[in-house]
Design a protein around this motif. Structure first.
Motif, short mmCIF file in Angstrom:
data_model
loop_
_atom_site.label_atom_id
_atom_site.label_comp_id
_atom_site.label_asym_id
_atom_site.label_seq_id
_atom_site.Cartn_x
_atom_site.Cartn_y
_atom_site.Cartn_z
N GLU A 172 9.33 -5.44 -2.79
CA GLU A 172 10.80 -5.65 -2.59
C GLU A 172 11.07 -4.81 -3.82
O GLU A 172 10.93 -5.05 -4.75
CB GLU A 172 11.10 -6.99 -2.27
CG GLU A 172 10.90 -8.25 -2.17
CD GLU A 172 10.57 -7.31 -0.39
OE1 GLU A 172 11.77 -7.00 0.34
OE2 GLU A 172 10.14 -8.10 0.80
N MET A 173 12.21 -4.03 -3.32
CA MET A 173 13.06 -2.91 -4.45
C MET A 173 14.22 -3.01 -3.66
O MET A 173 14.87 -2.79 -3.38
CB MET A 173 12.54 -1.66 -4.47
CG MET A 173 10.83 -1.46 -4.96
SD MET A 173 10.42 0.66 -4.34
CE MET A 173 9.51 -0.30 -2.77
N GLU A 195 1.17 -1.33 0.11
CA GLU A 195 0.09 -0.26 0.10
C GLU A 195 0.95 0.88 -0.34
O GLU A 195 -0.28 2.36 -0.47
CB GLU A 195 -1.26 0.04 0.96
CG GLU A 195 -0.30 -0.30 2.88
CD GLU A 195 -0.48 -1.63 2.86
OE1 GLU A 195 -0.26 -2.00 4.31
OE2 GLU A 195 0.04 -2.65 2.21
N ALA A 196 2.45 1.39 0.58
CA ALA A 196 3.46 2.29 0.56
C ALA A 196 3.45 2.54 -1.23
O ALA A 196 4.70 2.93 -1.16
CB ALA A 196 3.58 2.02 1.42
N ALA A 197 3.74 1.23 -1.96
CA ALA A 197 4.31 1.47 -3.22
C ALA A 197 3.62 3.02 -3.88
O ALA A 197 5.38 3.46 -4.88
CB ALA A 197 3.64 0.95 -3.70
N TYR A 201 15.73 1.49 -10.27
CA TYR A 201 15.43 0.07 -9.62
C TYR A 201 14.38 -0.98 -10.25
O TYR A 201 14.48 -0.51 -11.62
CB TYR A 201 14.77 0.81 -8.36
CG TYR A 201 13.27 1.54 -8.69
CD1 TYR A 201 12.13 1.18 -7.98
CD2 TYR A 201 13.57 3.01 -8.59
CE1 TYR A 201 11.35 1.25 -8.95
CE2 TYR A 201 12.95 3.15 -9.48
CZ TYR A 201 11.37 2.78 -8.85
OH TYR A 201 10.60 3.55 -9.10
N GLU A 202 14.52 -2.54 -9.25
CA GLU A 202 13.49 -3.36 -10.39
C GLU A 202 12.89 -3.67 -8.58
O GLU A 202 13.71 -3.62 -7.77
CB GLU A 202 14.87 -4.31 -10.34
CG GLU A 202 15.04 -4.41 -11.55
CD GLU A 202 16.15 -5.27 -11.98
OE1 GLU A 202 15.87 -6.54 -11.08
OE2 GLU A 202 16.84 -5.46 -13.45
N THR A 203 12.08 -3.83 -8.73
CA THR A 203 10.02 -4.05 -7.93
C THR A 203 10.26 -5.56 -8.08
O THR A 203 10.10 -5.88 -9.81
CB THR A 203 9.40 -2.98 -8.01
OG1 THR A 203 8.51 -3.66 -8.84
CG2 THR A 203 10.13 -1.75 -7.72
N SER A 204 9.63 -6.06 -7.11
CA SER A 204 9.06 -7.10 -6.91
C SER A 204 7.89 -8.01 -6.01
O SER A 204 8.39 -6.96 -4.96
CB SER A 204 10.19 -8.58 -7.28
OG SER A 204 10.94 -8.69 -5.95
#
Length: 672
Positions: free
Chosen positions: A604-605, A577-579, A593-596
């Protein structure tokens, strides 16, 4: 408890072991329990209560963190162990760097709750670069959220697949009750113990892969006995070919006895000295109010005794040893002699500096750089009367921590130091007051940029006036690969420029590059001395001290320079929810960055983040994620800054591009 203390005398083995971890993994608590269980101290100290044996400085006890590496010693089952407890906070990474140089083995502490963190990986890479045999101790198995198998899998994935469990934890969180010894249990017991199988399988496979005969037995019978595996695993561990993993809960003293056993059995003794010549290194400095400077020395060969005269190879001077003592926090013990392989505090080396080599350098290992100060701050003092005392205090602290890189500008009455972060600034403020009686404050931190040539070009100087002088130099300056630093060579002919003069130029080029066109250090370049000229009558060696910076700066003015900015490698975990808020912040900070999406609906970043744009990000992360974000960072190097980034630092001293003024200034300083 008295098992170790009863064996203090007699012939025994020796281990030099560093204990490393990310902050709050329980490293100092583990050290305290090791000292207690070995009988070295009567009761284990507490980090929270400020009673830890190895955190004896006032600032360490007040803050509950390790600031300086602390050398202590214990005995266990016939072996003496010099144990170096190192700081876990990234701001004090320089202490870790210096300690690594003198270790023969290491214990890396990993929290079973937080897992592998930023500093864990930084230290691990350094341990591997130096080839230091390492035990991995997974701590805090009794905490909520602890998971031994998950942490082991993360260790094997992120650190090394050669991390092999020699124990199997029994339970977790409040049910954690210790660990089964996989190298000492029978096969029947292994079957009976719940949860042992995945750990035993990993260990057995690792042992079988080490020897062909064991592999054959494993394939035929499906298993190996502990007595078969133990010598194979122990030998590989001592050679740094496998990394045994142990489990415990140090705050409750669980797993400590087994860790003490493992240090003695699975880590190597110092290598036997190659000859009797003295060879050692100063890896830590301290100050005694009565006796003066204390130099902590690791000796690799030879013997050092009270009243010996020692040759400081690095500084080209000799000093007399007045005392050799073992220091453990506030306690000291007279030794009188230091033998090869051991560590002690040596008094009398008043001019020694960290990194100095005593005797010959043949047997001293190199340094694995870890700490890179990314911030510079100006020091402010209470009154003009305090100015000399503050300068003297910082000069002493810079001797103990060279990375402070003290910049004193007497003509402007300014003092600047390089720091790793805000915690180090707090500690420096405390030290100045408690140790030197001076109150200081620091200006706002500035990011340390660097410069690199924008193109290839030549620099030329003909320093022939005002006589007597004669130094002519021509340099080729070329950009280098990122991270390559300075590469220097000379192709000048010796009949035109004597070798002794060329050596003087080589010494001065790095100094000349400390301030580029924007005032920052110039790096990632190749400098070639194409040609030079001296005069039989008029040339003095100091002429090249004057000429070299003028030739280099002339070249940089031709090539131009580009700004390089420091980057952090970051790992960020936060609720989904903080994305939106976080992605906006990261874009504003120019992050790549990359996110998952991980377990439990967390994002996760991982990526790179400029230091300059993210100074206050850790403090803002709490409000952005309602306290549920976890951020870890480590230095990732320098890269070219975007064209719109402007950062210029006032030059210290006269600019060599103003040659007439520069010559007068330098000649006056040299003659003075």
């Amino acid at each position: 408890m008295n098992q170790g203390s009863e064996q203090q005398a007699g012939g025994r083995g020796l281990r030099n072991v560093g204990i490393f971890a990310h902050v709050d993994a329980g490293k100092t608590t583990t050290t305290e329990q090791m000292l207690y269980r070995s009988g070295r101290i009567r009761t284990p100290g507490s980090v929270d209560d400020g009673t830890a044996q190895t955190d004896w400085m006032d600032v360490e006890r007040e803050r509950g963190i390790s600031v300086r590496a602390a050398v202590t010693r214990y005995g266990w089952k016939g072996t003496d162990v010099n144990l170096v407890d190192t700081p876990g906070h990234v701001d004090f990474l320089s202490e870790v760097e210096r300690s690594l140089r003198v270790m023969d083995g290491a214990v890396l502490v990993v929290s079973a709750v937080e897992g592998v963190q930023a500093q864990t990986e930084v230290v691990w890479q350094a341990l591997r670069a130096l080839g230091i045999p390492t035990l991995i101790y997974i701590n805090k198995l009794d905490r909520v959220g602890a998971d031994g198998l998950r942490t082991l899998e993360e260790v094997r994935r992120t650190l090394s697949p050669l991390a092999v469990p020699v124990q199997a934890p029994q339970g977790a969180e409040e049910r954690f009750a210790g660990s089964a010894d996989l190298l000492g249990i029978t096969e029947a017991e292994g079957e009976a113990e719940g949860g042992v199988t995945p750990y035993l399988d990993l260990l057995t496979e690792a042992a079988a892969e080490r020897e062909e005969a064991l592999l054959q037995r494993y394939l035929e019978e499906g298993g190996l006995s502990p007595s078969e595996m133990r010598p194979v695993i122990a030998g590989a561990a001592r050679r740094g070919e496998l990394f045994p993993v142990l489990f415990g809960a140090s705050a409750r003293g669980i797993g400590i006895t087994e860790l003490l056993d493992a240090v003695g059995e699975l880590l190597p003794p110092p290598a036997p000295p190659a000859d009797e010549g003295l060879s050692g290194v100063v890896f830590k400095l301290d100050k005694d109010p009565a006796m003066g400077r204390i130099a902590y020395v690791r000796l690799y060969s030879g013997t050092l005794r009270n009243r010996d005269t020692v040759n400081n190879h690095t500084r080209g001077l000799q000093e007399k040893v007045t005392q050799i003592r073992r220091i453990e926090g506030p306690k000291t013990e007279d030794m009188g002699v230091l033998t090869a392989g051991d560590i002690a505090a040596v008094y009398g080396l008043g001019r020694a500096r960290i990194g100095d080599i005593l005797g010959v350098p043949d047997h001293v290992p190199g340094v694995q750089p870890l700490a890179v100060p990314l911030l510079t701050v100006q020091v402010h003092w209470e009154s003009e009367a305090a100015y000399p005392a503050v300068v003297a205090a910082f000069q002493e602290l810079a001797d103990e921590d060279p990375l402070l890189d003290l910049q004193w500008i007497p003509e402007n009455r300014e003092l600047h130091v390089r720091v790793m972060g805000p915690i180090q600034m707090e500690v420096l403020t405390h030290l100045l007051h408690s140790r030197f009686g001076q109150r200081v404050t620091f200006g706002p931190p500035s990011v340390i940029y660097k410069e690199t040539p924008a193109s290839a070009g030549e620099g030329f100087v003909a320093y022939t006036m005002p006589k007597p002088c004669w130094a002519v130099l021509r340099f080729l300056i070329e950009p280098g690969e990122r991270g390559s630093g300075l590469r220097y060579r000379s192709i000048a002919r010796e009949e035109r420029l004597l070798e002794s003069y060329q050596n003087e130029v080589a010494r001065r080029v790095p100094e000349a590059l400390l301030q580029g066109l924007y005032g920052w250090e110039v790096t990632d370049l190749s400098v070639t001395l194409l040609e030079g000229e001296h005069h039989v009558w008029h040339t003095h060696p100091l002429d090249f001290v004057v000429a070299t910076p003028m030739g280099i700066m002339d070249g940089l003015a031709t090539t131009g320079t580009k700004l390089l900015e420091p980057l952090l490698r970051f790992r960020l975990s936060a609720p989904e929810e903080a994305a939106g808020r976080l992605l906006h912040e990261l874009a504003e900070m120019r992050a790549v960055y990359e996110t998952s999406v991980g377990q439990g609906g967390r994002m996760e970043m991982e990526g790179l983040l400029p230091v300059a744009t993210s100074l206050d990000f850790p403090s803002r992360l709490g409000s952005l994620t309602k306290g549920r974000g976890v951020l870890s960072t480590s230095f990732a190097g320098y890269q070219e800054a975007p064209p719109d980034v402007r950062a210029e630092r006032p030059r210290r001293g006269v600019n060599p591009l103003d040659q007439a003024k520069y010559i007068l200034a330098v000649r006056s300083a040299l003659s003075g």
